[in-house]
Design a protein around this motif. Structure first.
Motif, PDB file in Angstrom:
ATOM      1  N   ASP A 171      -5.498  59.542 -19.848  1.00  0.00           N
ATOM      2  CA  ASP A 171      -6.281  59.105 -20.600  1.00  0.00           C
ATOM      3  C   ASP A 171      -7.381  57.654 -20.713  1.00  0.00           C
ATOM      4  O   ASP A 171      -8.467  57.043 -20.962  1.00  0.00           O
ATOM      5  CB  ASP A 171      -6.447  59.722 -22.208  1.00  0.00           C
ATOM      6  N   ALA A 172      -6.463  56.651 -20.513  1.00  0.00           N
ATOM      7  CA  ALA A 172      -6.792  55.064 -20.754  1.00  0.00           C
ATOM      8  C   ALA A 172      -7.494  55.125 -19.453  1.00  0.00           C
ATOM      9  O   ALA A 172      -8.360  53.869 -18.904  1.00  0.00           O
ATOM     10  CB  ALA A 172      -5.375  54.450 -21.384  1.00  0.00           C
TER      11      ALA A 172
ATOM     12  N   MET B 148      -9.081  56.677 -17.566  1.00  0.00           N
ATOM     13  CA  MET B 148     -10.028  57.208 -17.639  1.00  0.00           C
ATOM     14  C   MET B 148     -11.332  57.040 -18.063  1.00  0.00           C
ATOM     15  O   MET B 148     -12.715  56.643 -17.657  1.00  0.00           O
ATOM     16  CB  MET B 148      -9.691  58.566 -18.013  1.00  0.00           C
ATOM     17  N   ASP B 149     -11.238  56.408 -19.289  1.00  0.00           N
ATOM     18  CA  ASP B 149     -11.982  55.602 -19.815  1.00  0.00           C
ATOM     19  C   ASP B 149     -12.333  54.301 -19.425  1.00  0.00           C
ATOM     20  O   ASP B 149     -13.573  54.015 -19.044  1.00  0.00           O
ATOM     21  CB  ASP B 149     -11.399  55.925 -21.376  1.00  0.00           C
ATOM     22  N   GLN B 150     -11.597  53.428 -19.083  1.00  0.00           N
ATOM     23  CA  GLN B 150     -12.129  52.362 -18.210  1.00  0.00           C
ATOM     24  C   GLN B 150     -12.358  52.404 -17.478  1.00  0.00           C
ATOM     25  O   GLN B 150     -13.591  51.813 -17.129  1.00  0.00           O
ATOM     26  CB  GLN B 150     -11.083  52.137 -18.370  1.00  0.00           C
TER      27      GLN B 150
ATOM     28  N   SER C 141     -10.108  50.063 -25.088  1.00  0.00           N
ATOM     29  CA  SER C 141      -9.901  50.678 -26.525  1.00  0.00           C
ATOM     30  C   SER C 141      -8.223  51.578 -26.080  1.00  0.00           C
ATOM     31  O   SER C 141      -7.574  51.205 -25.369  1.00  0.00           O
ATOM     32  CB  SER C 141     -11.067  52.233 -26.398  1.00  0.00           C
TER      33      SER C 141
ATOM     34  N   TRP D 158     -14.877  55.043 -16.866  1.00  0.00           N
ATOM     35  CA  TRP D 158     -16.231  55.459 -16.941  1.00  0.00           C
ATOM     36  C   TRP D 158     -17.082  54.290 -17.619  1.00  0.00           C
ATOM     37  O   TRP D 158     -18.015  53.794 -17.430  1.00  0.00           O
ATOM     38  CB  TRP D 158     -15.942  56.630 -17.762  1.00  0.00           C
ATOM     39  N   ARG D 159     -15.976  53.012 -18.716  1.00  0.00           N
ATOM     40  CA  ARG D 159     -16.562  51.722 -18.882  1.00  0.00           C
ATOM     41  C   ARG D 159     -17.359  50.711 -18.497  1.00  0.00           C
ATOM     42  O   ARG D 159     -18.110  50.651 -17.948  1.00  0.00           O
ATOM     43  CB  ARG D 159     -15.819  51.556 -19.802  1.00  0.00           C
TER      44      ARG D 159
ATOM     45  N   ASN E  87      -6.280  49.930 -22.304  1.00  0.00           N
ATOM     46  CA  ASN E  87      -7.411  49.348 -21.287  1.00  0.00           C
ATOM     47  C   ASN E  87      -8.205  48.606 -21.256  1.00  0.00           C
ATOM     48  O   ASN E  87      -8.647  48.201 -20.027  1.00  0.00           O
ATOM     49  CB  ASN E  87      -7.685  50.702 -21.009  1.00  0.00           C
TER      50      ASN E  87
ATOM     51  N   GLU F 243      -5.728  54.605 -25.969  1.00  0.00           N
ATOM     52  CA  GLU F 243      -5.896  56.017 -25.877  1.00  0.00           C
ATOM     53  C   GLU F 243      -4.355  56.388 -26.059  1.00  0.00           C
ATOM     54  O   GLU F 243      -3.292  55.419 -26.100  1.00  0.00           O
ATOM     55  CB  GLU F 243      -6.506  56.073 -24.187  1.00  0.00           C
TER      56      GLU F 243
END
Length: 415
Positions: free
Chosen positions: A110-111, A113-115, A103, A117-118, A100, A105
């Motif tokens: 999940d990729a 969602m992490d993207q 990171s 938030w970052r 993403n 995932e």
């Protein structure tokens, strides 16, 4: 009447600026009032107001800054880039993991969602937005609050019998009359000073933008070549092959069946006419002749005449543009008019083309139902990316119920 209209417009704009700039202090005031009311019965009453202040400030910072940019762009034509980090496409690798941009995932969800938030919490622009919501209330917000504050004091003074209150009401009325046409104007310099991206952010955005533009241009060129090949193969080429067969058959029938030969010749003539029309339409899709022969303004006027909407075109200043810029703006206006007629169910549109010392501004406004937004991968986002090749920008304001206003700005220092 003109002075009255300017006064009413200025008062409305001042109220809008005050509402935007004082939104965060309004949350602070609500938190203090809550703490005072709750503190009489609960010794831990300070915790909830503090959480409200923190959450309200962080949550409202970006919406307030975006609203300020929209107001400045709509009223003054000054476009302030957001400078926020953009999401890159989430890609699945050969290992099965998803990348993403930050990171790896296991799943695409999940990729993403992490993207998200970052991008939201690690964006350097967050500090800039927090600085603006701290400075704006004491500058543009305070000045813009003078007209509505003067109105409130004038109303209270007129309803009171005390002399001091009536004098205060008269002073409030004078403040209202004097400040309303001008109080909102401080927003532009404050927003330009505190909301523009830092040099590091601008450089990072430019590198990312150029990378995306290079990919977009490559994809667009390949798609355009495939479209031209498909149109030639399925249209003009097929008709020309049929035309050749008809002529060959007519030649064989000329001696023994002249009537059938003449019928085939008539069909061949119709086929040639249709092929010519298709080739002209194909050339028009690549570069409209009126655009290359008469320039952007006449091409837009011809476009307005062909549109199902009732379109008015107004231009100010000389328009001497490079051909690629004319083409990009022409097709952008064409797509906006198509969207207004097809999706927004508009009946009227207005196109304004104006050039000043620094930029060319093209504004397209329609009376449709609104709700248009620049979504990633959508048609409006494609227009924005095409204009970005020339350092241009596009801002779209489209509240539900309309009207929709699209403002395109292209720098013109080098023309």
């Amino acid at each position: 009447m003109r002075l009255l209209g300017a006064w009413v417009s200025g008062f409305g704009r001042s109220c809008a600026v005050a509402a935007v700039c004082l939104a965060v202090p309004g949350v602070w005031a609500a938190a203090v009032a809550w703490g005072i009311w709750w503190g009489a019965t609960n010794p831990w009453s300070w915790s909830a107001p503090v959480l409200l202040v923190v959450a309200g400030t962080i949550g409202l910072a970006r919406p307030v800054c975006q609203a300020a940019r929209r107001l400045v762009a709509r009223w003054s034509g000054t476009t302030i880039p957001g400078g926020y980090r953009r999401a890159v496409p989430v890609t699945r690798l050969s290992t099965g993991y998803w990348w993403n941009g930050f990171s790896y995932e296991r799943t695409r969800r999940d990729a993403l969602m992490d993207q998200r938030w970052r991008l939201r919490w690690r964006d350097p622009a967050n500090l800039r937005d927090l600085r603006f919501v701290a400075v704006a209330p004491l500058t543009a917000g305070l000045v813009a609050a003078l007209p509505p504050g003067g109105l409130a004091v004038a109303v209270l003074g007129s309803a009171s019998a005390q002399t001091s209150v009536r004098v205060a009401g008269a002073v409030g009325a004078l403040v209202l009359l004097a400040a309303a046409p001008w109080a909102w104007r401080l927003l532009e310099p404050v927003a330009v000073r505190f909301l523009r991206p830092s040099p590091a952010m601008a450089l990072a955005d430019r590198v990312e933008e150029l990378t995306v533009q290079r990919a977009d241009v490559t994809v667009a060129q390949a798609a355009e070549i495939r479209r031209i090949e498909r149109d030639l193969h399925d249209g003009a080429q097929a008709r020309l092959v049929a035309l050749g067969l008809s002529l060959a058959t007519a030649q064989r029938l000329m001696d023994r069946d002249p009537e059938a030969a003449r019928a085939l010749m008539r069909e061949a003539q119709a086929g040639a006419t249709a092929s010519l029309a298709e080739l002209r339409e194909l050339i028009r899709g690549i570069s409209p002749p009126v655009l290359s022969e008469r320039g952007l303004l006449d091409a837009v006027r011809a476009l307005a005449l062909d549109s199902p909407l009732e379109v008015s075109v107004r231009a100010e200043g000389a328009l001497e543009l490079d051909a690629p810029i004319e083409s990009a703006l022409y097709f952008a206006v064409a797509e906006l008019l198509t969207n207004a007629a097809k999706h927004a169910r508009a009946t009227h549109a207005r196109i304004t083309i104006r050039r000043d010392a620094t930029a060319l501004r093209v504004e397209v406004e329609d009376d449709g139902r609104g709700g248009a937004a620049v979504r990633s991968g959508g048609g409006l986002d494609g227009l924005r990316r095409r204009l970005a090749v020339f350092d241009g920008t596009m801002e779209v304001t489209s509240p539900p119920g309309g009207p929709t206003v699209a403002i395109m700005m292209v720098p013109c220092e080098s023309w």
